[in-house]
Design a protein around this motif. Structure first.
Motif, PDB file in Angstrom:
ATOM      1  N   THR A 119       0.775  -1.257  -0.109  1.00  0.00           N
ATOM      2  CA  THR A 119      -0.047   0.023   0.024  1.00  0.00           C
ATOM      3  C   THR A 119       0.837   1.020  -0.126  1.00  0.00           C
ATOM      4  O   THR A 119       2.054   1.119   0.699  1.00  0.00           O
ATOM      5  N   ILE A 121       0.881   5.471   0.681  1.00  0.00           N
ATOM      6  CA  ILE A 121       0.109   6.477   1.325  1.00  0.00           C
ATOM      7  C   ILE A 121       1.005   7.906   0.937  1.00  0.00           C
ATOM      8  O   ILE A 121       2.220   8.052   0.912  1.00  0.00           O
ATOM      9  N   PHE A 122      -0.177   8.761   0.418  1.00  0.00           N
ATOM     10  CA  PHE A 122       0.622  10.056  -0.104  1.00  0.00           C
ATOM     11  C   PHE A 122      -0.065  11.151   1.087  1.00  0.00           C
ATOM     12  O   PHE A 122      -0.868  10.940   1.410  1.00  0.00           O
ATOM     13  N   MET A 161       0.467   7.746 -10.889  1.00  0.00           N
ATOM     14  CA  MET A 161      -0.084   7.373  -9.557  1.00  0.00           C
ATOM     15  C   MET A 161      -1.407   6.544  -9.374  1.00  0.00           C
ATOM     16  O   MET A 161      -1.439   5.666  -8.724  1.00  0.00           O
ATOM     17  N   ALA A 162      -2.089   6.859 -10.368  1.00  0.00           N
ATOM     18  CA  ALA A 162      -3.501   6.263 -10.469  1.00  0.00           C
ATOM     19  C   ALA A 162      -3.315   5.054 -10.832  1.00  0.00           C
ATOM     20  O   ALA A 162      -4.224   3.969 -10.493  1.00  0.00           O
ATOM     21  N   THR A 168      -3.844   2.651  -2.946  1.00  0.00           N
ATOM     22  CA  THR A 168      -3.147   4.185  -2.443  1.00  0.00           C
ATOM     23  C   THR A 168      -3.839   5.105  -1.670  1.00  0.00           C
ATOM     24  O   THR A 168      -5.171   5.012  -1.950  1.00  0.00           O
ATOM     25  N   ILE A 169      -3.614   5.553  -0.731  1.00  0.00           N
ATOM     26  CA  ILE A 169      -4.456   6.497   0.346  1.00  0.00           C
ATOM     27  C   ILE A 169      -3.854   7.864   0.183  1.00  0.00           C
ATOM     28  O   ILE A 169      -2.469   8.006   0.636  1.00  0.00           O
ATOM     29  N   ALA A 170      -4.611   8.950  -0.040  1.00  0.00           N
ATOM     30  CA  ALA A 170      -4.122  10.320   0.024  1.00  0.00           C
ATOM     31  C   ALA A 170      -4.568  10.748   1.488  1.00  0.00           C
ATOM     32  O   ALA A 170      -5.720  10.551   1.947  1.00  0.00           O
ATOM     33  N   ALA A 184      -4.744  13.925  -5.135  1.00  0.00           N
ATOM     34  CA  ALA A 184      -5.546  13.098  -4.014  1.00  0.00           C
ATOM     35  C   ALA A 184      -6.701  12.402  -4.698  1.00  0.00           C
ATOM     36  O   ALA A 184      -6.944  11.198  -4.440  1.00  0.00           O
ATOM     37  N   CYS A 187      -5.678   8.983  -6.103  1.00  0.00           N
ATOM     38  CA  CYS A 187      -5.819   7.790  -4.980  1.00  0.00           C
ATOM     39  C   CYS A 187      -6.908   7.059  -4.939  1.00  0.00           C
ATOM     40  O   CYS A 187      -8.354   7.619  -5.399  1.00  0.00           O
ATOM     41  N   ASP A 188      -6.676   5.835  -4.447  1.00  0.00           N
ATOM     42  CA  ASP A 188      -8.071   4.943  -4.494  1.00  0.00           C
ATOM     43  C   ASP A 188      -8.931   5.526  -3.181  1.00  0.00           C
ATOM     44  O   ASP A 188     -10.340   5.347  -3.201  1.00  0.00           O
ATOM     45  N   ARG A 190      -9.300   8.418  -0.069  1.00  0.00           N
ATOM     46  CA  ARG A 190      -9.142   9.826   0.348  1.00  0.00           C
ATOM     47  C   ARG A 190      -9.566  10.028   1.767  1.00  0.00           C
ATOM     48  O   ARG A 190     -10.634   9.705   2.232  1.00  0.00           O
TER      49      ARG A 190
END
Length: 332
Positions: A119, A121-122, A161-162, A168-170, A184, A187-188, A190
């Motif tokens: 996973t 995280i941004f 990124m997508a 992916t989590i923002a 954001a 990302c999958d 948010r």
């Protein structure tokens, strides 16, 4: 239906190519030495591979070095498999410039082929701001011929990124404007922080399209509402963003200003016990399926599921279920 299923063989071939790329050996990173620490601590550090990973401590000085504008942290111990990308341009409110986009593209390119990553995280390393969008001061110095290529690079980086094969989590602990919110949206999931307390950071979101916002926002909250927000450039807080479906979770901001990141980390830990191959093909099936009709989407799901049948992950999952124990996934 015949047309959709007739192309299933070609679709499976494409999916196999994507999975093969995801299974490639991860590239090496050069980094400075670091010491072990909690991922939530002010001096957190991470390890991974043969070399030590960069230290995760925050630095809020106004003269951030170029190589520190994006901090890549491979978490360890109970968070192993989680990678944190931290925006760190405090002097420019994390505005997206050429160097930061280049670093983000390089980091994402490395992550997409790293089997150990589960996973991503941004987040922001700068208190009170997630990302202020494009760096307009840098853009003002560009020749008119350069602006188009810069916007194209921003759009391509956000698309990369997508398309990361893992969740992916923002973590939005602060304001996300324009390209920051578009980042954001790629990302999958948010997560945003909100607070009614004076002195604490209030998340604010607004989109000014340029890097995919006119396409991702309607797909997230619906066409009519997306038009309203884009036409008005309205700023919404975390609570309203949650009510319209722009974000998945809203949490009360804490004194440290990292409540959204902590919630994102908790979500990421929920993903860790799941089969890595199944997670990757599930994301692929959802992303591709949402762009086509239901019949074609079901064919995509069938092709994705077929990729999991011979994997060690699936066999381990079945054995764990039979033996009534937690699975021990290692990936393929």
């Amino acid at each position: 239906m015949a047309a959709a299923l007739g192309g299933l063989g070609l679709l499976r071939g494409r999916l196999r190519l994507r999975l093969a790329a995801a299974a490639a050996s991860p590239p090496s990173f050069s980094s400075s030495s670091s010491s072990s620490a909690s991922c939530l601590g002010p001096r957190a550090a991470v390890r991974g591979g043969a070399a030590a990973r960069p230290a995760a401590g925050r630095s809020y000085g106004s003269e951030a070095k170029e190589e520190e504008e994006l901090r890549v942290r491979y978490l360890d111990d109970e968070h192993k498999g989680i990678v944190v990308l931290g925006l760190n341009r405090s002097h420019a409110k994390n505005a997206l410039n050429k160097n930061l986009l280049k670093m983000m593209s390089k980091a994402v390119d490395a992550l997409k082929s790293d089997k150990k990553v589960r996973t991503v995280i941004f987040r922001s390393e700068v208190p009170g701001i997630f990302c202020a969008g494009a760096d307009l001061k840098e853009r003002a110095k560009m020749h008119s011929s350069e602006v188009g290529s810069f916007v194209s690079k921003a759009r391509a980086t956000i698309n990369e990124m997508a398309n990361l094969p893992v969740p992916t989590i923002a973590a939005i602990d602060g304001t996300a404007l324009g390209g920051g919110l578009e980042l954001a949206l790629a990302c999958d999931i948010r997560v945003a922080a909100s607070s009614a307390k004076m002195g604490l950071v209030e998340t604010k979101l607004a989109i000014i399209p340029g890097a995919g916002g006119t396409q991702r926002l309607p797909r997230t909250i619906g066409v009519s509402l997306a038009k309203e927000l884009i036409f008005s450039a309205r700023i919404v807080d975390g609570e309203e963003a949650k009510s319209i479906g722009l974000i998945s979770h809203v949490v009360e901001q804490n004194e440290a200003g990292d409540a959204a990141y902590r919630r994102a980390l908790a979500l990421a830990r929920e993903f860790l016990p799941q089969g890595p191959v199944a997670m990757r093909v599930a994301k692929l099936a959802i992303n591709q399926g949402m762009e086509v009709d239901l019949v074609t989407g079901l064919a995509i799901e069938e092709a994705c599921y077929a990729q999991t049948i011979p994997t060690k992950d699936r066999i381990e999952g079945l054995l764990a279920f039979k033996e009534k124990r937690p699975p021990r996934y290692k990936g393929e």
